[in-house]
Write a protein that holds these residues in place. Structure first.
Motif, PDB file in Angstrom:
ATOM      1  N   LEU A 214       0.940  -1.277   0.214  1.00 44.56           N
ATOM      2  CA  LEU A 214      -0.076  -0.008  -0.032  1.00 44.56           C
ATOM      3  C   LEU A 214       0.870   1.301  -0.050  1.00 44.56           C
ATOM      4  O   LEU A 214       2.021   1.185   0.384  1.00 44.56           O
TER       5      LEU A 214
ATOM      6  N   HIS B 274      -5.517  12.479  -6.000  1.00 48.09           N
ATOM      7  CA  HIS B 274      -4.785  11.876  -4.639  1.00 48.09           C
ATOM      8  C   HIS B 274      -3.566  12.151  -4.665  1.00 48.09           C
ATOM      9  O   HIS B 274      -2.840  12.700  -3.373  1.00 48.09           O
TER      10      HIS B 274
ATOM     11  N   SER C 223      -7.486   2.517   3.583  1.00 50.22           N
ATOM     12  CA  SER C 223      -9.135   2.460   3.220  1.00 50.22           C
ATOM     13  C   SER C 223      -9.678   1.356   4.388  1.00 50.22           C
ATOM     14  O   SER C 223      -8.988   0.580   4.464  1.00 50.22           O
TER      15      SER C 223
ATOM     16  N   TYR D 210      -9.565  11.420   3.430  1.00 49.42           N
ATOM     17  CA  TYR D 210      -8.841  10.339   4.179  1.00 49.42           C
ATOM     18  C   TYR D 210      -8.111  10.690   5.213  1.00 49.42           C
ATOM     19  O   TYR D 210      -8.178   9.971   6.579  1.00 49.42           O
TER      20      TYR D 210
ATOM     21  N   CYS E 285     -17.073   2.917  -7.367  1.00 49.29           N
ATOM     22  CA  CYS E 285     -18.060   2.307  -8.158  1.00 49.29           C
ATOM     23  C   CYS E 285     -19.324   2.669  -7.162  1.00 49.29           C
ATOM     24  O   CYS E 285     -19.714   2.412  -6.122  1.00 49.29           O
TER      25      CYS E 285
HETATM   26  C1  LIG Z   1     -10.586   6.350  -7.145  1.00 49.76           C
HETATM   27  C2  LIG Z   1     -10.788   5.432  -6.237  1.00 49.76           C
HETATM   28  C3  LIG Z   1     -11.885   4.416  -5.905  1.00 49.76           C
HETATM   29  C4  LIG Z   1     -12.020   3.578  -5.068  1.00 49.76           C
HETATM   30  N1  LIG Z   1     -13.297   2.757  -5.079  1.00 49.76           N
HETATM   31  C5  LIG Z   1     -13.403   1.919  -3.943  1.00 49.76           C
HETATM   32  C6  LIG Z   1     -14.449   1.163  -4.239  1.00 49.76           C
HETATM   33  O1  LIG Z   1     -15.645   1.184  -4.993  1.00 49.76           O
HETATM   34  N2  LIG Z   1     -14.819   0.093  -3.202  1.00 49.76           N
HETATM   35  C7  LIG Z   1     -13.778   0.091  -2.195  1.00 49.76           C
HETATM   36  O2  LIG Z   1     -13.868  -0.853  -1.210  1.00 49.76           O
HETATM   37  N3  LIG Z   1     -12.540   0.695  -2.132  1.00 49.76           N
HETATM   38  C8  LIG Z   1     -12.587   1.716  -3.326  1.00 49.76           C
HETATM   39  N4  LIG Z   1     -11.192   2.158  -3.131  1.00 49.76           N
HETATM   40  C9  LIG Z   1     -10.181   2.157  -2.195  1.00 49.76           C
HETATM   41  C10 LIG Z   1      -9.105   1.261  -2.822  1.00 49.76           C
HETATM   42  O3  LIG Z   1      -9.405   0.046  -2.888  1.00 49.76           O
HETATM   43  C11 LIG Z   1      -7.722   1.589  -1.870  1.00 49.76           C
HETATM   44  O4  LIG Z   1      -7.521   2.997  -1.911  1.00 49.76           O
HETATM   45  C12 LIG Z   1      -6.646   0.613  -2.302  1.00 49.76           C
HETATM   46  O5  LIG Z   1      -7.032  -0.623  -2.078  1.00 49.76           O
HETATM   47  C13 LIG Z   1      -5.515   0.968  -1.431  1.00 49.76           C
HETATM   48  O6  LIG Z   1      -5.631   0.923  -0.223  1.00 49.76           O
HETATM   49  P1  LIG Z   1      -5.395   2.193   0.836  1.00 49.76           P
HETATM   50  O7  LIG Z   1      -6.064   3.103   0.541  1.00 49.76           O
HETATM   51  O8  LIG Z   1      -5.665   1.547   2.035  1.00 49.76           O
HETATM   52  O9  LIG Z   1      -3.853   2.498   0.472  1.00 49.76           O
HETATM   53  C14 LIG Z   1     -11.195   3.274  -4.146  1.00 49.76           C
HETATM   54  C15 LIG Z   1      -9.896   4.084  -4.153  1.00 49.76           C
HETATM   55  C16 LIG Z   1      -9.987   5.407  -5.016  1.00 49.76           C
HETATM   56  C17 LIG Z   1      -8.686   6.042  -5.111  1.00 49.76           C
END
Ligand SMILES: Cc1cc2nc3c(=O)[nH]c(=O)nc-3n(C[C@H](O)[C@H](O)[C@H](O)COP(=O)(O)O)c2cc1C
Length: 554
Positions: free
Chosen positions: A103, A195, A333, A486, A501
């Motif tokens: 990550l 981001h 996340s 965040y 999504c």
């Molecule tokens: C533009 C964007 C769209 C995302 N869409 C989803 C989503 O629809 N569902 C979800 O569970 N996480 C979503 N995420 C979170 C990502 O899965 C997450 O940022 C990624 O796995 C990296 O993990 P971290 O944020 O903990 O570094 C999204 C993140 C970004 C930046």
């Protein structure tokens, strides 16, 4: 092609990349693991090893983000190392069964990380004795030197900016996202750019540096500066933007322009290295490719906008201000939310106030256009606030138009204890958990947090005014606000997740929006996360993990 036709095609792309209850935007429908793109680009050239800064001076989260509060650092090997480590660097490795993935400080849709970063700088003590263009490789935390160039050329490039300034450029590899998300991927790449921009500006604020997104150069000039001109094929990088990092606090509002012929000089130089191939095979997503070409911008500065006066910010300093660096490094996340915890009202108001554009708060001053992003909020569990639909108007100039565009029965009432200066309105009181979940592609996290939101963005007018190149920039703004959300969630003891999504038009129906004047471009949820204890967390730069493949979770 003409302007009108290009704009029409952008709207066509936008509509066809929408998800809905009955259909999803064209996508692969399954995950072709054998072709999963490598999230780490390498050029295989001479490297500068960066320092892993462990002992940086702890600075408060809130006090540092109030612009100009951190002591000024000099540009050095150490400070540049920290800038990259805290913005585009790895935060942890995760491991489950036989799979491991890294990550990063910057969030990315599907953890696919389409964004690549470059340093363009003059000589830096202890780092480089000549000006360089270097690609940042986050896995090893090194700079790959693609070009060494003359002091004379550097002096002409940096001449319009305050002494000691340098640049960071961002590019996107669309294929990394298209592999999983098909045609909708173009949107996600640009959320990710936003981001990354915020992550860089926030990391820079710890060093007392200011970041500004340059209106120019155009795509062609940026490609020349980064030596991308000869890159072809599905793994290629699209030049997105150039940020100037100014190591002083007196950044002029309007920055001078770099003359075009200087970029032309770079197109004559030889850049070292060959980009690694990211997948054995590729799938062609015609609209992603078309949008990559159609949204290239020409060399220009932004025409003036209607007057927007950014607020100065009224929040009082925090009593227990956590360490900004700790917050940056712990940002994650949420994969699931507990569906139980309530947020206190003062925390909620402080949090949303810090998401309002403010002249004095990092990173909102980075963008050169007035705020276009507002929040439709689905409030579920905030003590003292009825559940329901709320609206945070982030640019007061849009309030009238927004009210006229939405359902007539919305009340637009200020909640009773809401601070008078906060442009926050209740539209309708109701239990909106099921709607929040449903419109977020059925994802439980949208209902199980304290609140979720849709970024309702002024859409048709800016694209018609400036052209297709402005379409990605709307997502940059959403992504920038998202990165702040965040961190703000973490700093307040909560966790959030970006939601790319969602069902576009059903969200618009919640509000009653009937045209393209406003569109929801990004969703978010904020709450208390439930961690999966089966997933192991490992340090970001422990050498025993260097040999592992860092491919992401979905
Ligand atoms: C533009 C964007 C769209 C995302 N869409 C989803 C989503 O629809 N569902 C979800 O569970 N996480 C979503 N995420 C979170 C990502 O899965 C997450 O940022 C990624 O796995 C990296 O993990 P971290 O944020 O903990 O570094 C999204 C993140 C970004 C930046």
């Amino acid at each position: 092609m003409n302007f009108k036709e290009d704009v029409r095609q952008v709207f066509e792309y936008h509509n066809l990349s929408k998800h809905g209850f009955q259909f999803y935007a064209p996508g692969p429908g399954y995950l072709d693991w054998a072709n999963q793109p490598n999230p780490f680009r390498k050029y295989g050239v001479e490297e500068i090893a960066l320092e892993l800064v462990q002992d940086a001076e702890p600075l408060g989260y809130d006090s540092t983000l109030r612009l100009g509060q951190a002591p000024l650092s000099t540009i050095s090997h150490r400070s540049v190392s920290q800038l990259f480590q805290d913005s585009l660097g790895l935060s942890v490795w995760k491991s489950y069964l036989d799979s491991t993935w890294a990550l990063r400080m910057n969030a990315s849709s599907g953890n696919l990380h389409p964004t690549e970063g470059y340093l363009i700088s003059g000589k830096v003590e202890g780092m480089s004795s000549t000006p360089i263009v270097a690609h940042y490789a986050p896995r090893e935390h090194v700079l790959e030197i693609r070009l060494k160039f003359s002091d004379e050329l550097w002096n002409s490039l940096i001449q319009p900016f305050p002494e000691g300034s340098f640049f960071i450029a961002l590019t996107s590899i669309h294929w990394r996202e298209a592999w999983k998300y098909g045609e909708r991927a173009f949107r996600y790449c640009h959320h990710d750019v936003g981001h990354a921009i915020a992550a860089i500006a926030i990391a820079a604020s710890q060093l007392g540096w200011q970041v500004s997104l340059l209106d120019q150069p155009g795509t062609f000039e940026l490609e020349a500066l980064l030596g991308l001109g000869s890159q072809r094929g599905p793994d290629n990088e699209h030049a997105d933007c150039l940020l100037v990092v100014v190591p002083n606090k007196q950044l002029e509002n309007k920055l001078a322009l770099i003359p075009t012929d200087i970029f032309h000089e770079f197109s004559k130089l030889h850049f070292e290295g060959t980009p690694n191939r990211l997948s054995p095979e590729h799938v062609h997503w015609p609209w992603v490719e078309k949008m990559g070409g159609m949204t290239k911008r020409s060399f220009q500065s932004l025409p003036p906008w209607e007057k927007f006066v950014p607020r100065v910010g009224s929040n009082l300093p925090w009593e227990n201000d956590p360490s900004l660096r700790k917050i940056i490094h712990q940002r994650r996340s949420a994969v699931a939310m507990d569906g139980q915890t309530w947020m206190e009202l003062p925390t909620f108001y402080r949090l949303i106030e810090n998401l309002l554009p403010s002249k004095r708060r990092v990173p909102f001053q980075v963008l050169s256009w007035p705020p276009l992003v507002h929040f439709l909020m689905f409030v579920h569990r905030v003590k003292g606030l009825d559940a329901g639909y709320y609206f945070l108007v982030r640019n007061g100039n849009d309030l009238g138009e927004l009210k006229d565009s939405c359902h007539r029965e919305f009340t637009w009432e200020k909640p009773s204890h809401c601070p008078s200066e906060l442009p926050f309105f209740c539209l309708l009181k109701a239990d909106v958990r099921e709607t929040a979940r449903a419109v977020s592609c059925g994802q439980e996290i949208a209902a199980d947090g304290c609140f979720s939101l849709g970024m309702i963005t002024k859409f048709e007018e800016p694209i018609q005014k400036y052209g297709p190149w402005f379409y990605p920039q709307l997502y940059w703004e959403c992504g920038l606000v998202g990165q702040v959300l965040y961190l703000e969630s973490e700093a307040n003891g909560f966790r959030s997740t970006g939601i790319g999504c969602f069902f576009d038009d059903p969200v618009h129906q919640v509000l009653g929006l009937k045209s393209l004047n406003y569109q929801s471009l990004y969703h978010f949820t904020v709450g208390i996360s439930v961690e999966d204890s089966q997933i192991q967390t490992l340090p970001p730069y422990d050498s025993s993990w260097r040999s592992k493949k860092g491919y992401g979770r979905g």
